[in-house]
Design an enzyme around this catalytic site. Structure first.
Site, PDB file in Angstrom:
ATOM      1  NE  ARG A  19     133.645  16.331  47.067  1.00  0.00           N
ATOM      2  CZ  ARG A  19     132.932  15.273  47.454  1.00  0.00           C
ATOM      3  NH1 ARG A  19     131.617  15.270  47.281  1.00  0.00           N
ATOM      4  NH2 ARG A  19     133.515  14.227  48.004  1.00  0.00           N
ATOM      5  CE1 TYR A  37     138.061  18.520  48.313  1.00  0.00           C
ATOM      6  CE2 TYR A  37     136.252  19.020  49.797  1.00  0.00           C
ATOM      7  CZ  TYR A  37     136.718  18.764  48.528  1.00  0.00           C
ATOM      8  OH  TYR A  37     135.857  18.753  47.462  1.00  0.00           O
ATOM      9  CG  HIS A  81     137.899  13.581  52.344  1.00  0.00           C
ATOM     10  ND1 HIS A  81     137.832  14.885  52.758  1.00  0.00           N
ATOM     11  CD2 HIS A  81     137.665  13.624  51.003  1.00  0.00           C
ATOM     12  CE1 HIS A  81     137.581  15.668  51.729  1.00  0.00           C
ATOM     13  NE2 HIS A  81     137.462  14.923  50.658  1.00  0.00           N
ATOM     14  NE  ARG A 131     134.437  13.907  43.670  1.00  0.00           N
ATOM     15  CZ  ARG A 131     134.087  12.967  44.550  1.00  0.00           C
ATOM     16  NH1 ARG A 131     132.889  12.399  44.476  1.00  0.00           N
ATOM     17  NH2 ARG A 131     134.930  12.580  45.491  1.00  0.00           N
ATOM     18  CG  HIS A 190     136.517  20.508  44.030  1.00  0.00           C
ATOM     19  ND1 HIS A 190     135.757  19.542  43.435  1.00  0.00           N
ATOM     20  CD2 HIS A 190     137.191  19.901  45.041  1.00  0.00           C
ATOM     21  CE1 HIS A 190     135.959  18.394  44.054  1.00  0.00           C
ATOM     22  NE2 HIS A 190     136.826  18.580  45.029  1.00  0.00           N
ATOM     23  CE  LYS A 244     128.907  12.142  33.940  1.00  0.00           C
ATOM     24  NZ  LYS A 244     128.814  11.721  32.597  1.00  0.00           N
TER      25      LYS A 244
END
Length: 189
Positions: free
Chosen positions: A140, A171, A162, A41, A137, A65
């Protein structure tokens, strides 16, 4: 918040690299290269320092994070070569994706903000004439999409942590692509 998409065309990725290197924006390319080669990320990419990658085959020892889990991901050969070239002459405590802001005439050792990372993604979307909406994003998602093409959905699901394969398919933007491809190939002869 608008949906962002992976960069599915590898030629677009090559174009992005060419544009950024030509414009002397190697830092921006390294941010993108880390994202599309590791699936980290943006918040995790921005906390990386030279010491996390110098003479290493894995990025580990830092906490995500978002998840608070310790990160441990391989640095593939291509990324390792890019990083080795980029970090030459840099100090161990230097952030990889460092701001250009200065204090007292010296560049401060702080990472760029996530907002600035987003601006970089919008810049490359425009410069590379990418039709899909990009955001941080997208890096990723690009990683996930390309890993899916090589190893299949189960590996991507495990790598991205996931809950379900359906979550992963949605996704990385495969569901729409697969549906369109399936409908396009229906034959009744």
């Amino acid at each position: 918040m608008a949906k962002v998409y992976p960069i599915k065309d590898k030629k677009k990725i090559a174009l992005i690299k060419k544009i950024l290197i030509k414009e002397n924006r190697e830092r921006d390319w390294i941010m993108i290269a880390i994202g599309i080669n590791t699936g980290l990320r943006i918040s995790d990419i921005l906390q990386l320092k030279v010491k996390h990658v110098r003479n290493k085959n894995r990025i580990n020892g830092i906490k995500s994070k978002k998840t608070k889990k310790t990160i441990d991901i391989i640095i593939n050969k291509n990324l390792r070569e890019e990083l080795n070239s980029y970090i030459k002459g840099k100090k161990a405590e230097e952030y990889l994706i460092k701001t250009t802001n200065q204090e007292n005439g010296e560049v401060v050792n702080k990472p760029i903000s996530t907002t600035q990372a987003y601006r970089i993604m919008k810049y490359i979307e425009e410069k590379a004439k990418i039709k899909e909406n990009l955001g941080t994003h997208s890096l990723r998602k690009t990683f996930g999409y390309n890993l899916y093409k090589i190893k299949g959905i189960a590996i991507v699901q495990a790598t991205l942590q996931h809950e379900t394969q359906l979550d992963t398919i949605r996704y990385i933007g495969v569901e729409d692509e697969e549906i369109d491809n399936g409908i396009e190939n229906i034959k009744y002869d």
